[in-house]
Design a protein around this motif. Structure first.
Motif, mmCIF file in Angstrom:
data_model
loop_
_atom_site.group_PDB
_atom_site.id
_atom_site.type_symbol
_atom_site.label_atom_id
_atom_site.label_comp_id
_atom_site.label_asym_id
_atom_site.label_seq_id
_atom_site.Cartn_x
_atom_site.Cartn_y
_atom_site.Cartn_z
ATOM 1 N N SER A 79 0.940 -1.223 -0.167
ATOM 2 C CA SER A 79 0.135 -0.036 -0.088
ATOM 3 C C SER A 79 1.145 1.501 0.160
ATOM 4 N N SER A 80 0.351 2.448 -0.427
ATOM 5 C CA SER A 80 1.145 3.820 -0.073
ATOM 6 C C SER A 80 0.196 4.854 0.823
ATOM 7 N N GLY A 81 1.368 5.155 1.140
ATOM 8 C CA GLY A 81 0.535 6.409 1.984
ATOM 9 C C GLY A 81 -0.904 7.548 1.303
ATOM 10 N N PRO A 82 -0.730 8.127 -0.248
ATOM 11 C CA PRO A 82 -1.534 8.755 -0.510
ATOM 12 C C PRO A 82 -2.644 8.464 -1.094
ATOM 13 N N THR A 109 9.826 6.255 3.960
ATOM 14 C CA THR A 109 9.775 7.744 4.174
ATOM 15 C C THR A 109 10.408 8.244 3.269
ATOM 16 N N THR A 110 10.840 9.301 2.645
ATOM 17 C CA THR A 110 11.503 10.164 2.044
ATOM 18 C C THR A 110 11.756 11.034 3.216
ATOM 19 N N GLY A 122 11.186 13.227 9.054
ATOM 20 C CA GLY A 122 10.397 14.484 9.986
ATOM 21 C C GLY A 122 9.652 14.791 9.485
ATOM 22 N N MET A 123 9.020 14.200 8.998
ATOM 23 C CA MET A 123 7.220 15.158 8.604
ATOM 24 C C MET A 123 6.148 14.065 9.564
ATOM 25 N N LEU A 124 6.812 12.547 9.967
ATOM 26 C CA LEU A 124 6.142 11.963 10.628
ATOM 27 C C LEU A 124 6.162 12.288 12.398
ATOM 28 N N ASP A 136 4.540 2.191 1.621
ATOM 29 C CA ASP A 136 5.803 3.650 1.050
ATOM 30 C C ASP A 136 5.042 4.798 1.292
ATOM 31 N N GLU A 137 6.126 5.787 1.395
ATOM 32 C CA GLU A 137 5.495 6.947 1.492
ATOM 33 C C GLU A 137 4.369 7.483 3.029
ATOM 34 N N ILE A 138 4.823 6.717 3.809
ATOM 35 C CA ILE A 138 3.669 7.190 4.731
ATOM 36 C C ILE A 138 3.956 8.361 5.870
#
Length: 337
Positions: A84-87, A159-160, A163-165, A111-113
């Motif tokens: 799955s992916s965050g978006p 995650t790339t 820091g946003m988590l 991905d991209e959580i």
């Protein structure tokens, strides 16, 4: 989004191409020795105790192997990997549907959580900690919460932008792996393996040239190899090393591994803003690109190579960056800090 050759956003056919070259085990995975060692201990300990591994967060720039490592974790544990992916998870109900479909021991890769909706993140806290979620039924004063037990699972998230988590989410991962850019020697090993799998016989000096221009990123190295293969097919007998240089010249990859967008960013700061400082949003508007792309894709490599610096007042080109952009006379870096 940019369509430049070396930007690490994967399209459909490129995903298939990269999948064909993807290693299937930790032993085959090239580079990231510290992360490989840490994962090996974590996975073997879980196997010895006959339990699911702790939740794992894979953090780092695009193209360094986060998805590959997630697939390897599934292979090494002998478990199915659900993707799955965050978006794609924009509501708590989306996450509930994904989690309720898991079977015991599954590996869930998200991905991209960092792009997951906040309501889904809050549901994920309980799911990761207690393997349970609460489903709200009804509205207003008559609403009630129904607990739903989940099968034990291992969440592997990529995650790339770690820091946003939010801290409560980061704290629930038992292990966080920080992937670093590859050094040229490891990229050469990646390219030798990929060239062998693709049936592209390249001499060592051609592999070295490709590795040097691949921005420390295996995904980019494999894409450049693909373009070189095309060039050599269309121009037989052009010589492997010269063929590599001609192919990279055709696709706008310079001696330092910079592509059109990288050079546009440097040129804009150096010439239009006299070396900077310039804010990210202003810079993005000036080059006609999304601010997220510049921040997540372009800047990390330029900063790593010493061509760009981030300051409290904005982005500035370093003396080396100014020289790369063709500026001969410029203020010193100290004057602009």
């Amino acid at each position: 989004m940019t369509d430049d050759l070396i930007q690490p956003e994967a399209t459909g056919d490129e995903i298939a191409f990269e999948g064909a070259l993807r290693p299937g085990s930790l032993a085959e995975f090239v580079g990231q020795p510290k992360v490989r060692g840490q994962l090996e201990v974590l996975l073997r300990a879980a196997a010895l105790q006959d339990r699911s591994p702790d939740h794992i967060l894979l953090a780092g720039p695009p193209g360094l192997g986060k998805t590959t490592l997630a697939m390897i974790i599934g292979t090494e544990t002998g478990r199915a990997v659900r993707l799955s992916s965050g978006p794609a998870i924009q509501h708590a109900g989306d996450l509930a549907a994904v989690l309720s479909a898991l079977t015991p021991g599954d590996v869930l890769f998200v991905d991209e959580i960092h792009r997951m909706a906040r309501s889904a993140e809050e549901m994920l806290y309980l799911a990761m900690e207690d393997f349970r979620i609460d489903i709200m039924v009804g509205k207003g004063a008559g609403a009630t919460s129904i607990p739903l037990e989940l099968a034990p699972f291992t969440l592997v998230a990529a995650t790339t932008r770690s820091g946003m988590l939010p801290s409560p989410l980061r704290d629930r991962f038992g292990f966080t792996a920080h992937l670093e850019f590859y050094d040229p020697a490891d990229l050469e090993r990646v390219l030798h393996r990929s060239a062998s799998l693709l049936g592209v016989p390249l001499p060592d000096e051609a592999i070295v040239e490709l590795a040097r221009r691949s921005r420390g990123t295996p995904r980019i190295a494999n894409r450049l190899l693909r373009r070189v293969r095309d060039w050599l097919l269309v121009h037989p007998g052009s010589g492997e090393l010269e063929g590599v240089r001609e192919a990279l010249r055709l696709y706008d990859v310079d001696e330092a591994g910079l592509d059109r967008l990288d050079r546009a960013v440097l040129h804009t700061i150096a010439h239009r803003f006299r070396g900077g400082p310039v804010g990210l949003s202003t810079l993005a508007a000036s080059v006609g690109e999304e601010a997220d792309t510049i921040e997540a894709v372009v800047e990390p490599y330029l900063v790593r190579e010493g061509l760009l610096a981030r300051t409290p007042r904005g982005r500035i080109a370093t003396p080396e960056g100014l020289a790369h952009a063709g500026v001969v006379v410029h203020p010193t870096l100290d004057e602009r800090l």
